[in-house]
Design a protein around this motif. Structure first.
Motif, PDB file in Angstrom:
ATOM      1  N   ARG A 133      22.364 -26.350   4.880  1.00 12.06           N
ATOM      2  CA  ARG A 133      21.457 -25.246   4.157  1.00 12.06           C
ATOM      3  C   ARG A 133      21.126 -24.239   5.510  1.00 12.06           C
ATOM      4  O   ARG A 133      21.536 -22.962   5.378  1.00 12.06           O
ATOM      5  CB  ARG A 133      20.438 -25.375   3.354  1.00 12.06           C
ATOM      6  N   ASN A 134      20.661 -24.885   6.299  1.00 13.14           N
ATOM      7  CA  ASN A 134      19.965 -23.918   7.432  1.00 13.14           C
ATOM      8  C   ASN A 134      20.940 -23.445   8.326  1.00 13.14           C
ATOM      9  O   ASN A 134      21.054 -22.369   8.849  1.00 13.14           O
ATOM     10  CB  ASN A 134      18.798 -24.792   8.444  1.00 13.14           C
ATOM     11  N   TRP A 135      22.061 -24.143   8.481  1.00  8.36           N
ATOM     12  CA  TRP A 135      23.287 -23.847   9.155  1.00  8.36           C
ATOM     13  C   TRP A 135      23.751 -22.472   8.443  1.00  8.36           C
ATOM     14  O   TRP A 135      23.984 -21.352   9.269  1.00  8.36           O
ATOM     15  CB  TRP A 135      24.354 -24.587   9.293  1.00  8.36           C
ATOM     16  N   ILE A 136      23.947 -22.343   7.157  1.00  4.46           N
ATOM     17  CA  ILE A 136      24.504 -21.540   6.366  1.00  4.46           C
ATOM     18  C   ILE A 136      23.633 -20.335   6.507  1.00  4.46           C
ATOM     19  O   ILE A 136      23.821 -19.030   6.771  1.00  4.46           O
ATOM     20  CB  ILE A 136      24.692 -21.937   4.831  1.00  4.46           C
ATOM     21  N   TYR A 137      22.323 -20.519   6.202  1.00  3.16           N
ATOM     22  CA  TYR A 137      21.191 -19.691   6.288  1.00  3.16           C
ATOM     23  C   TYR A 137      21.151 -18.884   7.853  1.00  3.16           C
ATOM     24  O   TYR A 137      21.199 -17.761   7.925  1.00  3.16           O
ATOM     25  CB  TYR A 137      19.772 -20.363   6.264  1.00  3.16           C
ATOM     26  N   ARG A 138      21.301 -19.505   8.845  1.00  2.00           N
ATOM     27  CA  ARG A 138      21.233 -18.842  10.060  1.00  2.00           C
ATOM     28  C   ARG A 138      22.537 -18.096  10.372  1.00  2.00           C
ATOM     29  O   ARG A 138      22.629 -16.856  10.927  1.00  2.00           O
ATOM     30  CB  ARG A 138      21.575 -20.105  11.293  1.00  2.00           C
ATOM     31  N   VAL A 139      23.655 -18.514   9.917  1.00  2.00           N
ATOM     32  CA  VAL A 139      24.763 -17.597   9.965  1.00  2.00           C
ATOM     33  C   VAL A 139      24.758 -16.391   9.190  1.00  2.00           C
ATOM     34  O   VAL A 139      25.087 -15.378   9.740  1.00  2.00           O
ATOM     35  CB  VAL A 139      26.107 -18.337   9.617  1.00  2.00           C
ATOM     36  N   PHE A 140      24.168 -16.693   7.990  1.00  2.00           N
ATOM     37  CA  PHE A 140      24.171 -15.338   7.280  1.00  2.00           C
ATOM     38  C   PHE A 140      23.030 -14.305   8.086  1.00  2.00           C
ATOM     39  O   PHE A 140      23.254 -13.275   7.912  1.00  2.00           O
ATOM     40  CB  PHE A 140      23.534 -15.566   5.942  1.00  2.00           C
ATOM     41  N   ALA A 141      21.792 -15.049   8.188  1.00  2.00           N
ATOM     42  CA  ALA A 141      20.769 -14.264   9.044  1.00  2.00           C
ATOM     43  C   ALA A 141      21.343 -13.395  10.240  1.00  2.00           C
ATOM     44  O   ALA A 141      20.783 -12.178  10.769  1.00  2.00           O
ATOM     45  CB  ALA A 141      19.673 -14.932   9.285  1.00  2.00           C
ATOM     46  N   ASN A 142      22.371 -14.223  11.122  1.00  2.00           N
ATOM     47  CA  ASN A 142      22.494 -13.566  12.263  1.00  2.00           C
ATOM     48  C   ASN A 142      23.723 -12.647  12.065  1.00  2.00           C
ATOM     49  O   ASN A 142      23.796 -11.818  13.081  1.00  2.00           O
ATOM     50  CB  ASN A 142      23.390 -14.775  13.166  1.00  2.00           C
TER      51      ASN A 142
END
Length: 161
Positions: A133-142
């Protein structure tokens, strides 16, 4: 493409933690500001983040959710109280009892707090391992500015940089 309606700014503005809540721990900040509910800290420069805030404020049947920008005195006070988020540039949800959650957990904790179908969505989201989840979140946020090119016409200039 259909345009999303603009958030109800007076409603959102009324949910901001008062500006006199600027120092001390988050619990001291809550007491000083008369805040007894959860607080969602968000990146005010991000149009997607502001949309999530508008959704959360609109769906909050209890009317207790407060919001505050990550940048500034309130965000600094939250970071002092929760050093794990000292370098966090994304959402942080601080529950009424002072527990803090960041990244994807902040979004899921907010949805859980809202209850109803949002709570079900949060429970389903928690089936995905936190690391994923956090990996997906960071990709989206970046890549927030990229999403402005796909129909988010209200993306502000600060988010495009």
């Amino acid at each position: 493409m259909s345009r999303h309606p603009a958030p109800d700014i007076p409603t959102i503005a009324a949910r901001h933690v008062p500006s006199n809540a600027t120092t001390g721990s988050i619990r001291q900040t809550r007491a000083h500001a008369g805040v007894d509910g959860p607080v969602l800290f968000y990146d005010e420069r991000c149009s997607i983040c502001r949309r999530f805030v508008a959704l959360a404020v609109g769906a909050d049947r209890r009317g207790a959710l407060r919001i505050a920008p990550l940048k500034g005195a309130r965000g600094d006070a939250m970071r002092q109280a929760h050093p794990a988020f000292a370098r966090n540039d994304s959402a942080v949800f601080v529950s009424a009892d002072g527990e803090a959650a960041g990244y994807s957990d902040a979004i899921l904790s907010t949805l859980h707090y809202l209850g109803g179908r949002w709570r079900l969505l949060a429970l389903l989201g928690r089936l995905v391992p936190r690391g994923v989840r956090n990996w997906i979140y960071r990709v989206f946020a970046n890549h927030r500015p990229l999403f402005g090119r796909f129909g988010l016409d209200e993306l502000d200039e600060a988010s495009r940089q």
